[in-house]
Structures are given as structure tokens and as C-alpha cells.
Design an enzyme around this catalytic site. Structure first.
Site: not given
Length: 309
Positions: A274-276
């Protein structure tokens, strides 16, 4: 065009040696507490999980850092194993606190359905210094392999080896921040003796799938759930995110294993990173923590509903 200011460590065009790495380390300052902000939360979960110290990093004179993994109390050899990792890059706060939130709020619903193995903070030295690398100027997330030179990577590698063949899911929780462009990518170029080439920062949540086992429906299910919490990053005008082609809305792919990425350390059917973007004007740190927990929950739900190999 305005000339870029050289990175303050090393000589442009020359890879770092021991002296430059020591100078870089001397510039790193403790800015937050692993014991106070992470270990204390883990300790509070002892009533619900089996908590074990799987290794310790001795980074004198900065101190020693115990590494903790939490396991389902209802662990059963008949159930698939789910691995959730956070804080591989210690500065990426929501990876750590999103994993802890998942443990606090969501994990118990999987009792009797899956064995959970959660490592909330793989890189505690980096967490305290809000740093991507470890003290040896190594990026743990390029060093997940046997006999890794990065202690963080070697410790997690060794933890998962006895469980290979049983993993169904591995979700690795990360962030992309403005400091990637202001500090970490310039530092990488300086360390390797290369010219820094500015890039872009995606505004929103996105996933990096493994090109060797992409599982597009799995990636979509995660993005669908996260979209209820925060926005999904659009592609740049050239159809890429951080220079990689967008293969589906909010999804790019890397070849995990050759790159030494954390999400490549298991043989799980379903894997993702994931990447936020916590610096977005459209998101808050709270939303980013929630997005990470939602991603973990969605990943497990999809995998349990579609377990076949």
C-alpha cells in the site's frame, strides 16, 4: 533553470564510502519514541494476542531495539497464514499506526478463520528518526533476501521462513510523502554517486502489485474499500505513478523478489504494497491510518473468500 543544491553529504558524482555514511548517520536525530508510541500499544494488546520478540537490533550508541510480532491466540495449523507488515520504512507513520489500528479494532474478527502474523514496526530506528534507511544507510525495502546486510530485513526474513508454504496473504503498509522528493530521493542519488532527477508525488492512495502474481481483482477489492476512506491516486499525464505504468486505476506493478521488496518474502497467493499520501490537502493522518487498516481488512476478506490456488 535554477541549479539544485547539492546534497549536504558527500561529493556529487562519487558514491559514499564509510566516512560519508558515518557523517550521514551523525546528522540523524531522534524525534519520537518507539517505546512510548509503538511498544506501549503492543503491550496493551497482550490480552488478545501472543506477542513475541523475534529479534533485536543493536544500534549503539543509539540503543537496542527489540522487534515484536503478534500472532493470533487461536493459531491453528489447519488455517492459512496472513502476514501484515508496517514500518519497513520507519518514517512512514501510517504503516505503523495503521497496523496497530487493525490489531486493535479488526483482527479479532478473523479468529478461527486465519492465523494472523502482524509486525507493526519493522524498522524502529527509522521510526524514531523519521528516516527511510537504517543506520548503515541501507534501505530495508531493497534488502529482503537471504543473508541480508540490513538487520531489519534479515530479522523479518528469518521470522517468516518456517511458515513458507502456508501464507495466503501478505500486505505491506507504506506511505509516499513530500519528503521523498525533498530528502530521500536526493539522499539516494548522493549515496550512489548519481545525479538526482526530480520526480512526482502521487496525490492519494495506490497499490503496488507483484508483476509475478498480480491478482488484479484482489487489488481492486482493496482500492474499492479504501476509496470509502480516502481518494485513490490518479495517474500522471503520461499514464504512470512514480514513473511506473498504471495497470488499473490506482495500481502499478513491481517485480518484488529481484528488487528485494518486503512483500516478496513469502509465497503467498495474494500480495500487495500500500501507499498513502499524508501530505495531501485532501487527507489527514487519521484518514491515512484508517486507510491502512481498511486495506488490511479488505485484503484478508477477499483472500478468505477466494482461497483457491
Amino acid at each position: 533553470m535554477t541549479a539544485m543544491t547539492p546534497y549536504p553529504v558527500g561529493t556529487p558524482g562519487q558514491p559514499w564510502g564509510a566516512a560519508e555514511k558515518a557523517e550521514w548517520r551523525s546528522r540523524q536525530r531522534k524525534q519520537r519514541s518507539y517505546a512510548g508510541e509503538v511498544v506501549s500499544v503492543i503491550d496493551a494488546l497482550r490480552g488478545d494476542f501472543d506477542i513475541g520478540q523475534y529479534s533485536e537490533l543493536d544500534y549503539a550508541p543509539d540503543g537496542a531495539y527489540p522487534l515484536f510480532a503478534l500472532r493470533s491466540r487461536s493459531w491453528s495449523d489447519s488455517l492459512p497464514v496472513v502476514l501484515v507488515t508496517g514500518g519497513v520504512h520507519g518514517y512512514e507513520s501510517s504503516g505503523v499506526h495503521g497496523a496497530l489500528r487493525f490489531l486493535q479494532r479488526d483482527a479479532q474478527k478473523y479468529a478461527g478463520k486465519a492465523n494472523l502474523l502482524v509486525v507493526p514496526c519493522v524498522s524502529p530506528w527509522g521510526y524514531e528518526r523519521i528516516q527511510r534507511w537504517n543506520p548503515d544507510a541501507l534501505d530495508p525495502n531493497r534488502n529482503f533476501r537471504a543473508n541480508s546486510p540490513a538487520g531489519e530485513s534479515a530479522a523479518l526474513w528469518n521470522l517468516v521462513q518456517p511458515l513458507l508454504g502456508r501464507f495466503l496473504v501478505h500486505i505491506d503498509l507504506h506511505e509516499t510523502t513530500d519528503s521523498d522528493e525533498s530528502e530521500f530521493r536526493p539522499a539516494l542519488a548522493a549515496r550512489d554517486g548519481k545525479e538526482y532527477e526530480p520526480g512526482t508525488i502521487p496525490d492519494g492512495f495506490y497499490l503496488c502489485a507483484d508483476s509475478a502474481r498480480p491478482q488484479p481483482a484482489f487489488q481492486q477489492a482493496i482500492n474499492d474499500e479504501v476509496a470509502k476512506v480516502t481518494h485513490i491516486a490518479p495517474a500522471d499525464p503520461d499514464g504512470t505513478i512514480i514513473g511506473s505504468p498504471v495497470v488499473a486505476p490506482g495500481v502499478i506493478e513491481y517485480d518484488y523478489t529481484p528488487l528485494g521488496l518486503c512483500a516478496g518474502i513469502t509465497d503467498a497467493r495474494y500480495v500487495t504494497t500500500t501507499e498513502v499520501y499524508p501530505d495531501s490537502p485532501r487527507a489527514t493522518p487519521e484518514q491515512c491510518n484508517e486507510a491502512q487498516a481498511a486495506a488490511a481488512r479488505a485484503a484478508i476478506d477477499y483472500a478468505l473468500a477466494n482461497p483457491g490456488r
